[in-house]
Design a protein around this motif. Structure first.
Motif, PDB file in Angstrom:
ATOM      1  N   GLN A  11      33.674  28.177  40.691  1.00 14.86           N
ATOM      2  CA  GLN A  11      34.001  27.942  42.094  1.00 14.86           C
ATOM      3  C   GLN A  11      34.987  26.789  42.256  1.00 14.86           C
ATOM      4  O   GLN A  11      35.831  26.805  43.155  1.00 14.86           O
ATOM      5  CB  GLN A  11      32.725  27.672  42.901  1.00 14.86           C
ATOM      6  CG  GLN A  11      32.936  27.772  44.418  1.00 14.86           C
ATOM      7  CD  GLN A  11      33.470  29.133  44.848  1.00 14.86           C
ATOM      8  OE1 GLN A  11      32.963  30.175  44.429  1.00 14.86           O
ATOM      9  NE2 GLN A  11      34.519  29.134  45.665  1.00 14.86           N
ATOM     10  N   ASN A  15      38.346  27.069  44.283  1.00 12.52           N
ATOM     11  CA  ASN A  15      38.613  26.139  45.387  1.00 12.52           C
ATOM     12  C   ASN A  15      39.941  25.396  45.232  1.00 12.52           C
ATOM     13  O   ASN A  15      40.540  24.965  46.214  1.00 12.52           O
ATOM     14  CB  ASN A  15      37.485  25.118  45.508  1.00 12.52           C
ATOM     15  CG  ASN A  15      36.181  25.745  45.971  1.00 12.52           C
ATOM     16  OD1 ASN A  15      36.173  26.871  46.473  1.00 12.52           O
ATOM     17  ND2 ASN A  15      35.068  25.038  45.797  1.00 12.52           N
ATOM     18  N   LEU A  21      38.927  35.387  42.122  1.00 21.63           N
ATOM     19  CA  LEU A  21      37.668  35.142  41.416  1.00 21.63           C
ATOM     20  C   LEU A  21      37.746  35.670  39.983  1.00 21.63           C
ATOM     21  O   LEU A  21      37.268  35.021  39.042  1.00 21.63           O
ATOM     22  CB  LEU A  21      36.505  35.809  42.166  1.00 21.63           C
ATOM     23  CG  LEU A  21      35.102  35.573  41.592  1.00 21.63           C
ATOM     24  CD1 LEU A  21      34.771  34.081  41.549  1.00 21.63           C
ATOM     25  CD2 LEU A  21      34.055  36.322  42.417  1.00 21.63           C
TER      26      LEU A  21
END
Length: 728
Positions: A11, A15, A21
């Motif tokens: 993550q 971010n 992903l």
């Protein structure tokens, strides 16, 4: 960025931006594999770079995340060595110029202690300092330097005791411009070798222009014949124009014809131009009608004639026709060349061969007296300059070398000689380097070596103007002129899969860098890994006593006086007083003053901390406090006196100009008003590129018992304030 790399998750990568992903998962998988095999931060980062885990197209925030998290502990310790971002390999090192030289000669020179170019670099450097004659005898064979009369020896330290640096290559005769223009078997350059490539701003989708060595030689000889028809041998002739192909041709032609180039930056105000013409006793000046930059035209000829009574030869910035009316005594470029074309062999010229110590170029560097020091470059200076580029920038035949600069600064002549004495191609962009057009030229010209100044990199990064371009042909970046910012350098290096940025710090009077980065050593952002070859130095404490070698410390640098290429004279100042008077004796010889305060880190890198005197470095241009104060003192009737200092921001980066002001009794003003007035006065009278960052009104200045202004105290006060602000 507070996490260490082992605390990062998928993550965190998402971010940071720019990754899906799936892409983040793939990157995380490789990163986990690296972490399972590597313990030290440097080994982790080395693997990240070697595996090309971070692509140039990834957002900078992702590069930041990984770099700062890998070196998390180093950035939170005051005593850690500087983090390395680039690591040489044995295989790479043996393909570099210096590595190849070491492989050939070091086994004999160093004996059984020689291992390889990386392991034995320090030993070989030490040998070069102790035996400069041996080193330079080898280097002269690596550059296209051809003597009409060979030197009697490499170095004579006995014939002239007044020369602390000795006499180099005594008895030799040559023409250094002719050396640039002739084909040589080694380094390999033929008449068909591409000598120069360029593009005009605004033609970003056009083919890159090219000129072979033969074409360049013919153009230089054409101009040299015209110079013969207009001037006399030995005349000083100024150049005040953008660094275009024509500017390079003119520069080489002046030297080929046995005259002296007077270097003047195209940004100078008339007063500064006039000073340089007066000091050099220039008989003429080449200039342009306008400067074209960023899609706009700025007057140049009008500035030059305000300063110059001598003959001005004017080139059109665009096309063949001038956009200005000339004075009766001045001539156009077209008329100037017509005098050469009447010559039966206009493209042929017999070079004026002269002794090695003949002056070929007068450059200017600001001292602390207010008037710029006139520094003469002899034919020795280009050899030193090109040799440093050969050894540390690793410039080779086939390389394309680009560095946005100007012939008014030392990097201009350095760039010319570094290319043409090494067999590389010179790349020039006729316009502003601040935007996408310049970056596209770097891409399209296949630039392999790109030079910068830190403020330029900061602009590229902040404006994101280089997004979408491919700079992966670049093998080495270079940087000089100012203190580099770590994060800006991270951005720059990432554009070519983390190629090294060779930091260079020297001086016009040295014709070289005294500290520099090396492709044979690991590199840290914003730092220098070594002294240049044959350069010896010590760091002095406040009592002038050298610190022990290899001990972490901060102090004024003192250079060993035996320094090939360093000036032994100034035209308008006493060389002895400027560079040697008051310096301590070390190992029986007086040290040479340079004026920098440098820090030697725990790991042996060097970091420049500022100037020991009151010379400042604003936007890559050295200037003196005295010059700026003289202008500011007259900027407002309420000013009693001013003090100019420069300080680097607490988080690194280029120095900022700060003006302290004391008002006359009964006068009131505010800092913002004075800032506007000071900026206008400085830009009108000194240099339009200078910018005042801050003005502080104070009741008085700290002084010594003899009433000397203590700028150092003001500088320290400002550093403390900036440090406190950075933590808020």
């Amino acid at each position: 960025m507070e996490k260490s790399v082992r605390e990062l998750g998928v993550q965190d990568l998402v971010n940071a931006g720019g990754l899906t992903l799936a892409e983040a998962n793939e990157l995380y998988h490789v990163l986990t594999d690296i972490l399972s095999q590597s313990q030290s931060p440097s080994h982790i980062w080395h693997q990240i770079v070697t595996r090309r885990l971070l692509k140039p197209s990834f957002p900078h925030s992702l590069h930041q995340l990984l770099y700062y998290s890998v070196y998390h502990s180093a950035f939170h310790s005051q005593h850690a060595s500087l983090p390395h971002y680039w690591f040489p390999s044995i295989e790479q090192s043996k393909r570099t110029n210096l590595g190849r030289l070491m492989e050939t000669h070091a086994p004999k020179l160093l004996g059984a202690s020689y291992k390889d170019p990386i392991t034995s670099f320090h030993l070989f450097h030490k040998f070069s300092v102790q035996h400069p004659q041996v080193y330079w005898s080898l280097i002269l064979k690596e550059l296209s330097v051809s003597f009409v009369e060979p030197p009697k020896c490499i170095l004579d330290t006995s014939s002239d005791p007044s020369k602390h640096g000795g006499t180099w290559l005594p008895g030799s005769v040559l023409n250094i411009a002719d050396c640039c223009l002739q084909p040589t078997p080694y380094p390999h350059k033929t008449d068909d070798t591409l000598a120069v490539v360029w593009r005009d701003e605004g033609f970003d989708d056009s083919e890159v222009n090219g000129m072979t060595l033969k074409q360049l030689r013919h153009q230089v000889m054409l101009v040299a014949n015209a110079i013969d028809a207009t001037f006399s041998k030995g005349d000083a002739i100024a150049i005040d124009m953008q660094m275009t192909v024509n500017a390079v041709i003119i520069y080489l032609a002046i030297v080929l014809a046995g005259c002296v180039v007077v270097s003047i930056a195209d940004s100078f105000a008339p007063k500064e131009i006039a000073t340089r013409l007066r000091v050099s006793k220039a008989k003429g000046i080449f200039t342009q009608d306008f400067i074209s930059r960023g899609g706009r035209k700025f007057p140049l000829y009008s500035r030059v004639i305000e300063a110059a009574a001598c003959k001005v030869i004017v080139l059109p910035v665009i096309g063949d026709d001038l956009g200005v009316q000339l004075r009766d005594c001045d001539i156009s470029w077209k008329v100037f060349l017509s005098s050469s074309r009447q010559h039966p062999r206009s493209y042929h010229y017999s070079p004026i061969n002269q002794s090695i110590d003949t002056v070929t170029n007068i450059l200017f560097s600001s001292g602390t007296t207010g008037e710029p020091k006139a520094i003469p470059w002899t034919q020795l200076s280009p050899i030193r300059s090109a040799a440093d580029a050969w050894a540390f920038i690793d410039i080779q035949p086939g390389d394309v070398y680009c560095w946005p600069t100007n012939l008014g600064w030392v990097m201009g002549p350095t760039l010319i000689y570094s290319c043409f004495l090494s067999g590389a191609t010179l790349a020039l962009y006729h316009g502003s380097p601040l935007g996408h057009g310049f970056g596209k030229f770097v891409q399209d010209a296949g630039v392999t070596i790109l030079g910068t100044v830190p403020s330029l990199v900061k602009t590229w990064k902040s404006t994101q103007c280089m997004e979408g371009l491919d700079w992966t042909k670049i093998k080495i970046f270079c940087s000089t002129g100012e203190t580099s910012n770590v994060d800006d350098d991270l951005w720059l290096s990432s554009k070519s899969y983390y190629k090294p940025i060779i930091e260079c710090c020297g001086g016009t009077e040295l014709a070289s860098s005294y500290i520099i980065g090396s492709p044979l050593q690991p590199q840290a952002f914003g730092a220098f890994s070594t002294a240049s070859m044959t350069t010896g130095l010590v760091i002095l404490d406040e009592n002038g006593v050298p610190y022990p070698e290899d001990v972490a410390c901060v102090g004024e640098v003192g250079l060993f006086p035996i320094y090939m290429g360093a000036t032994d004279r100034l035209l308008n100042a006493d060389n002895e007083e400027v560079y040697f008077k008051g310096m301590p004796i070390y190992k029986g010889k007086v040290l040479r003053r340079h004026g920098d305060i440098i820090k030697r880190t725990v790991g042996g890198h060097f970091v420049v901390q500022g100037r020991a005197d009151d010379t400042m470095n604003i936007g890559g241009i050295k200037t003196s406090s005295v010059e700026i104060e003289r202008v500011c003192d007259r900027a407002d009737e309420g000013i009693l006196e001013t003090a100019a200092i420069s300080v680097a921001p607490a988080n690194g980066g280029p120095e900022q100009l700060v003006i302290f002001a004391v008002l006359k009794k009964g006068y009131n003003s505010n800092a913002e008003t004075l800032k506007r007035k000071f900026s206008k006065a400085i830009q009108s009278n000194l240099n339009p590129l200078f910018k005042v960052s801050l003005v502080k009104i104070v009741p008085d200045f700290p002084r010594t018992a003899s009433n000397k202004l203590l700028r150092r105290v003001l500088r320290d006060q400002m550093k403390r304030e900036l440090s406190i602000q950075s933590r808020l």
